[in-house]
Motif scaffolding. Sequence first.
Motif, PDB file in Angstrom:
ATOM      1  N   PHE A   1       1.489  -0.174  32.434  1.00 20.21           N
ATOM      2  CA  PHE A   1       2.384  -1.182  33.004  1.00 20.21           C
ATOM      3  C   PHE A   1       3.387  -1.702  31.976  1.00 20.21           C
ATOM      4  O   PHE A   1       4.568  -1.901  32.295  1.00 20.21           O
ATOM      5  CB  PHE A   1       1.574  -2.340  33.590  1.00 20.21           C
TER       6      PHE A   1
ATOM      7  N   ALA B   1       7.006  -1.334  37.899  1.00 12.40           N
ATOM      8  CA  ALA B   1       5.832  -0.568  37.473  1.00 12.40           C
ATOM      9  C   ALA B   1       4.685  -0.722  38.465  1.00 12.40           C
ATOM     10  O   ALA B   1       3.956   0.242  38.738  1.00 12.40           O
ATOM     11  CB  ALA B   1       5.398  -1.006  36.074  1.00 12.40           C
TER      12      ALA B   1
ATOM     13  N   THR C   1      10.371   4.545  44.696  1.00 11.81           N
ATOM     14  CA  THR C   1      10.663   3.724  43.517  1.00 11.81           C
ATOM     15  C   THR C   1      12.142   3.712  43.131  1.00 11.81           C
ATOM     16  O   THR C   1      12.677   2.641  42.812  1.00 11.81           O
ATOM     17  CB  THR C   1       9.815   4.189  42.315  1.00 11.81           C
TER      18      THR C   1
ATOM     19  N   ALA D   1       7.298   8.624  36.852  1.00 12.46           N
ATOM     20  CA  ALA D   1       8.256   7.731  36.205  1.00 12.46           C
ATOM     21  C   ALA D   1       9.484   8.483  35.672  1.00 12.46           C
ATOM     22  O   ALA D   1      10.619   8.084  35.932  1.00 12.46           O
ATOM     23  CB  ALA D   1       7.583   6.939  35.084  1.00 12.46           C
TER      24      ALA D   1
ATOM     25  N   ASN E   1       6.040   1.295  31.153  1.00 14.28           N
ATOM     26  CA  ASN E   1       6.957   1.549  32.260  1.00 14.28           C
ATOM     27  C   ASN E   1       7.720   0.301  32.675  1.00 14.28           C
ATOM     28  O   ASN E   1       8.879   0.389  33.096  1.00 14.28           O
ATOM     29  CB  ASN E   1       6.188   2.129  33.451  1.00 14.28           C
ATOM     30  N   GLY E   2       7.082  -0.862  32.551  1.00 18.19           N
ATOM     31  CA  GLY E   2       7.793  -2.104  32.859  1.00 18.19           C
ATOM     32  C   GLY E   2       8.989  -2.302  31.950  1.00 18.19           C
ATOM     33  O   GLY E   2      10.084  -2.646  32.405  1.00 18.19           O
TER      34      GLY E   2
ATOM     35  N   ASN F   1       5.879   7.631  28.205  1.00 16.23           N
ATOM     36  CA  ASN F   1       4.682   7.934  28.983  1.00 16.23           C
ATOM     37  C   ASN F   1       3.722   8.845  28.230  1.00 16.23           C
ATOM     38  O   ASN F   1       2.527   8.861  28.514  1.00 16.23           O
ATOM     39  CB  ASN F   1       5.066   8.541  30.323  1.00 16.23           C
TER      40      ASN F   1
END
Length: 237
Positions: free
Chosen positions: A157, A201, A213, A87, A160-161, A139
Amino acid sequence: MILDAARLSLLNLFAPETRSVFWKTLGLTILVLVGLWFALRELFAFYAWPWFAAFFPDLPDWTGWLTLVAAIVASIGLALALALLIAPITALIAGLFLDDVAEVVEKRDYPDDPPGKAMPIGEAIASSIKFLGVVIAGNIVALFLLFIPGINLIAFFLVNGYLLGREFFEFAAMRFRTPADARAFRSKHSSTVFMAGLLIACFLAIPIVNLLTPLFAAGLMVHLHKAISRRDPVFKT
């Protein structure tokens, strides 16, 4: 609206116009991940194993088996660490190629609309570094929550979402708005942006595919910003 933006973003991933950015993004992502793998492995070999050997100086004859088990555990730990770092790496690489992706998407799918304006290089780098720090911090929180049964995957989720949705949308919006306007516009439509962030995510959670991504997220948010702007054309801060 979100699913339609995701569909268009997936189509753009393999469009001829996107091919150059596709290979640059994929190549740089893999290069950074490989570099991090070797760095983390050397870090473990240099610090962790000597500490373990010093702590247990009189190990019996089955040290060879213990070394094998430690190597397996270390490999699993390195893989998990690398997964959590995808991420932040996505955040950093996105800052380098978002404008390239956005320009391709705008020319391909919105040829009659005024083109967006790329951020100045200094502002783009500063924004990417800031975003990198925020995603790393988020994170780390998610990592600690992994040890709490019932909310570990949910934490991944949600964190990161929210972070990826917020930052990718603001990146896309700042091609047409001032940073303050972009943040305010994102805040006004925060629920939609968050749902789109959850989709990113989910994409991020798919092994191998998650290397793309940055491209997927950038394209998704360019399409989403266009769609929301058409529904809310008179927005003002």
